[in-house]
Design a protein around this motif. Structure first.
Motif, short mmCIF file in Angstrom:
data_model
loop_
_atom_site.label_atom_id
_atom_site.label_comp_id
_atom_site.label_asym_id
_atom_site.label_seq_id
_atom_site.Cartn_x
_atom_site.Cartn_y
_atom_site.Cartn_z
N PHE A 16 0.95 -1.34 0.10
CA PHE A 16 0.02 0.00 0.05
C PHE A 16 0.97 1.29 0.08
CE2 PHE A 16 -2.34 3.33 2.50
CZ PHE A 16 -3.19 3.70 1.55
N GLU A 17 0.69 2.17 -1.00
CA GLU A 17 1.40 3.28 -1.17
C GLU A 17 0.37 4.48 -1.38
OE1 GLU A 17 4.48 2.94 -4.01
OE2 GLU A 17 5.89 1.40 -2.72
N PRO A 18 -0.02 5.18 -0.51
CA PRO A 18 -1.01 6.18 -0.88
C PRO A 18 -0.35 7.29 -1.70
CG PRO A 18 -0.13 6.52 1.53
CD PRO A 18 0.42 5.19 0.77
N ARG A 19 -1.04 8.06 -2.41
CA ARG A 19 -0.37 9.28 -3.26
C ARG A 19 0.45 10.01 -2.14
NH1 ARG A 19 -3.92 12.73 -6.98
NH2 ARG A 19 -5.22 12.78 -5.13
N ASN A 20 -0.18 10.52 -1.29
CA ASN A 20 0.76 11.62 -0.26
C ASN A 20 1.12 10.58 0.96
OD1 ASN A 20 0.12 13.72 -1.74
ND2 ASN A 20 -1.98 13.95 -0.81
N VAL A 24 -4.51 9.36 3.51
CA VAL A 24 -5.29 8.56 2.82
C VAL A 24 -6.62 9.01 2.57
CG1 VAL A 24 -6.46 6.03 2.95
CG2 VAL A 24 -3.74 6.46 4.00
N TYR A 60 -1.39 7.66 9.64
CA TYR A 60 -1.79 8.27 8.54
C TYR A 60 -3.15 9.41 8.91
CZ TYR A 60 0.27 5.06 5.38
OH TYR A 60 1.28 4.05 4.91
N THR A 241 -8.45 11.34 -7.78
CA THR A 241 -8.04 9.95 -7.36
C THR A 241 -7.95 9.72 -6.04
OG1 THR A 241 -6.51 10.15 -9.23
CG2 THR A 241 -6.09 8.61 -7.66
N ASP A 243 -7.35 6.87 -2.81
CA ASP A 243 -6.24 6.15 -2.42
C ASP A 243 -6.99 4.84 -2.28
OD1 ASP A 243 -3.84 7.47 -2.17
OD2 ASP A 243 -4.68 8.58 -0.61
N ARG A 273 -6.80 3.63 -6.40
CA ARG A 273 -5.46 3.11 -6.55
C ARG A 273 -5.76 1.76 -6.16
NH1 ARG A 273 -0.75 6.08 -6.78
NH2 ARG A 273 0.29 4.84 -5.26
N TYR A 274 -6.73 1.53 -5.13
CA TYR A 274 -6.79 0.22 -4.43
C TYR A 274 -8.29 -0.06 -4.26
CZ TYR A 274 -1.75 0.66 -3.37
OH TYR A 274 -0.68 1.14 -3.48
#
Length: 496
Positions: A16-20, A24, A60, A241, A243, A273-274
């Motif tokens: 898991f890699e959030p944009r920031n 999240v 987060y 977008t 997360d 993304r997920y």
């Protein structure tokens, strides 16, 4: 170990890699408020809640948005029932208030916002206009449809080819669409009687005329399509977008597939993304469903079992798996919760007793405590595996009981750390209420007569027009963990 999740979009386990790095964006597909919520709905809520809690635990800043769909033909079908009011908005308001009450009763963390479709129609119209302008949608007889052939990646979430997809939407749309799989973004006019009939209770008179709320649009008066609503609301309150997008597995197609198509066609950006999908709750071999009538409402379940038993039940199965509801499963959940709560109380009592010593050390106990924290974290970072995380907490319960039973001189440090582990992992992450005083059926025991007296005073203040004072009394009760719900029959309350 870093968090990894199973992404429905790719079908693979991914880190898991959030944009920031520190934020999240979490969107949860909420409920169509046409009936009381049942335990099948609450399973999604509970798992999304634990995801939210664990992400916060890991540092987060979670921006959690969950919608209420308050514009729908199923809601229109309830018009005219007792106590529901005479139009779609009143029916929706009735059930929305029940959903909010149930969410609070389940000890869910509040979302950042709960958007409703009815307040986002301008955003929906703007999104549909963008899709028309970009060549992804077309008008037909006052309705607007998404052209699935114009979106190259259509079918990528559900792994379907366009030529394999069956017709979407009701039969009366077929003559208006270019492709059978095209789906409605905007529907002309009000809800047709035939679209209400299948959802209307048999003891109610048939609807003879189109009804339900309508809004003016560039294509004429009408109503938003179902799928476009979540795209408009999530992008309004979060970003183009997301997360993480969470929803029930039964929504993968067509709802989530269509969300991707319309969102990405409008923005040119990846929509989510997920994608995390929660398995269905089964009872007697079928999914729990309002339409099948095989459900237990959240309200009744909380009255019958108590919030901690209900949450413990959900924590026995990982979110991606199907889960079976029944008396056997609920008895097992009750036993697990009581085992945890007794161990917590034993740790508190021993820690606060004169038999707890600063220099007493039980290396086995301390090792079990360290192992609990390690296993819990590894389990939660393994695709939010609550089943294994719960097993780690139960092992801590065993270690506490063994230490208290086998030692005359208690290890104060280990006991204090155990209390904190129960409160942090079981309380903050799992949402369980350690230390609450309960009666035999699991509901919080407080001075009910006193609460009712305060509510009587509050009603008197309202009758006298002293609304500010009445609101203050409500706020004071809620600060004590007492949730108040006003209704036509008077206020009711629940101990949180």
């Amino acid at each position: 170990m870093t968090l990894s999740v199973t992404n429905t979009l790719t079908g693979e386990r991914e880190e898991f890699e959030p944009r920031n790095d520190d934020e999240v964006l979490l969107y949860v597909c909420g409920l169509t408020v046409s009936d009381d919520a049942h335990l099948g709905h609450a399973r999604l809520w509970a798992h999304a809640d634990v995801m939210h809690r664990w992400l916060e635990h890991e540092g987060y800043d979670v921006r959690h948005v969950e919608n209420f769909t308050d514009v729908n033909e199923k809601i229109v079908a309830r018009i005219g029932e007792d106590d529901f009011g005479g139009d779609e908005s009143e029916v929706a308001e009735h059930f929305t208030s029940h959903v909010i009450r149930d969410m609070r009763g389940l000890n869910l963390k509040r979302a950042e916002v709960y958007p409703r479709v009815s307040e986002h129609v301008p955003d929906i119209i703007d999104l549909v206009e963008t899709l028309v302008e970009r060549g992804y949608a077309y008008e037909s007889n006052g309705s607007v449809y998404f052209d699935v052939t114009a979106f190259e990646d259509y079918g990528k979430l559900s792994n379907q080819r366009l030529d394999e997809i069956e017709t979407q939407g009701p039969e009366d749309e077929r003559s208006e669409k270019r492709h059978p799989a095209d789906f409605a973004l905007w529907k002309a006019g009000a809800v047709a009687p035939e679209d209400v009939a299948e959802h209307r209770h048999a003891d109610l008179p048939a609807v003879e005329d189109p009804c339900g709320q309508t809004w003016e649009s560039p294509w004429g008066e009408g109503r938003p399509g179902w799928h476009v609503e979540c795209s408009a609301m999530s992008m309004t309150h979060l970003d183009d977008t997301l997360d993480i997008h969470v929803g029930g597995r039964d929504l993968v197609f067509p709802h989530h597939e269509n969300e991707i198509a319309q969102s990405e066609a409008a923005t040119g950006q990846q929509f989510a993304r997920y994608w995390l999908h929660v398995g269905l709750l089964q009872t007697a071999g079928d999914k729990m469903s309002s339409s099948l009538g095989n459900f237990l409402t959240v309200d009744d379940a909380l009255d019958q079992y108590g919030v901690d038993v209900v949450r413990t039940f959900y924590l026995s199965t990982a979110y991606r798996s199907e889960q079976t509801f029944g008396e056997k499963e609920m008895r097992e959940a009750e036993e697990r919760w009581e085992r945890l709560d007794r161990a917590y109380e034993a740790a508190v009592d021993a820690c606060d007793s004169t038999d707890a010593y600063a220099k007493a050390e039980d290396e086995t106990f301390r090792g079990a405590l360290a192992e609990t924290r390690t296993q819990f974290r590894e389990a939660m970072n393994d695709d939010f595996n609550v089943r294994e995380a719960m097993a780690a907490l139960l092992e801590l319960a065993t270690a506490v009981n063994r230490h208290v039973d086998d030692h005359d001189a208690y290890d104060y440090w280990a006991l204090r750390e155990s209390v904190e582990a129960f409160e942090e992992l079981g309380g903050d992450v799992f949402g369980l209420s350690f230390g609450a005083v309960t009666d035999d059926d699991g509901t919080v025991t407080l001075a009910e007569e006193l609460v009712e007296l305060v509510l009587d005073v509050r009603e008197a203040e309202r009758d006298a027009g002293n609304y500010e004072r009445a609101d203050d009394l409500r706020d004071d009760l809620e600060a004590l963990g007492i949730e108040i719900q006003d209704s036509d029959d008077g206020p009711t309350y629940r101990f949180g």
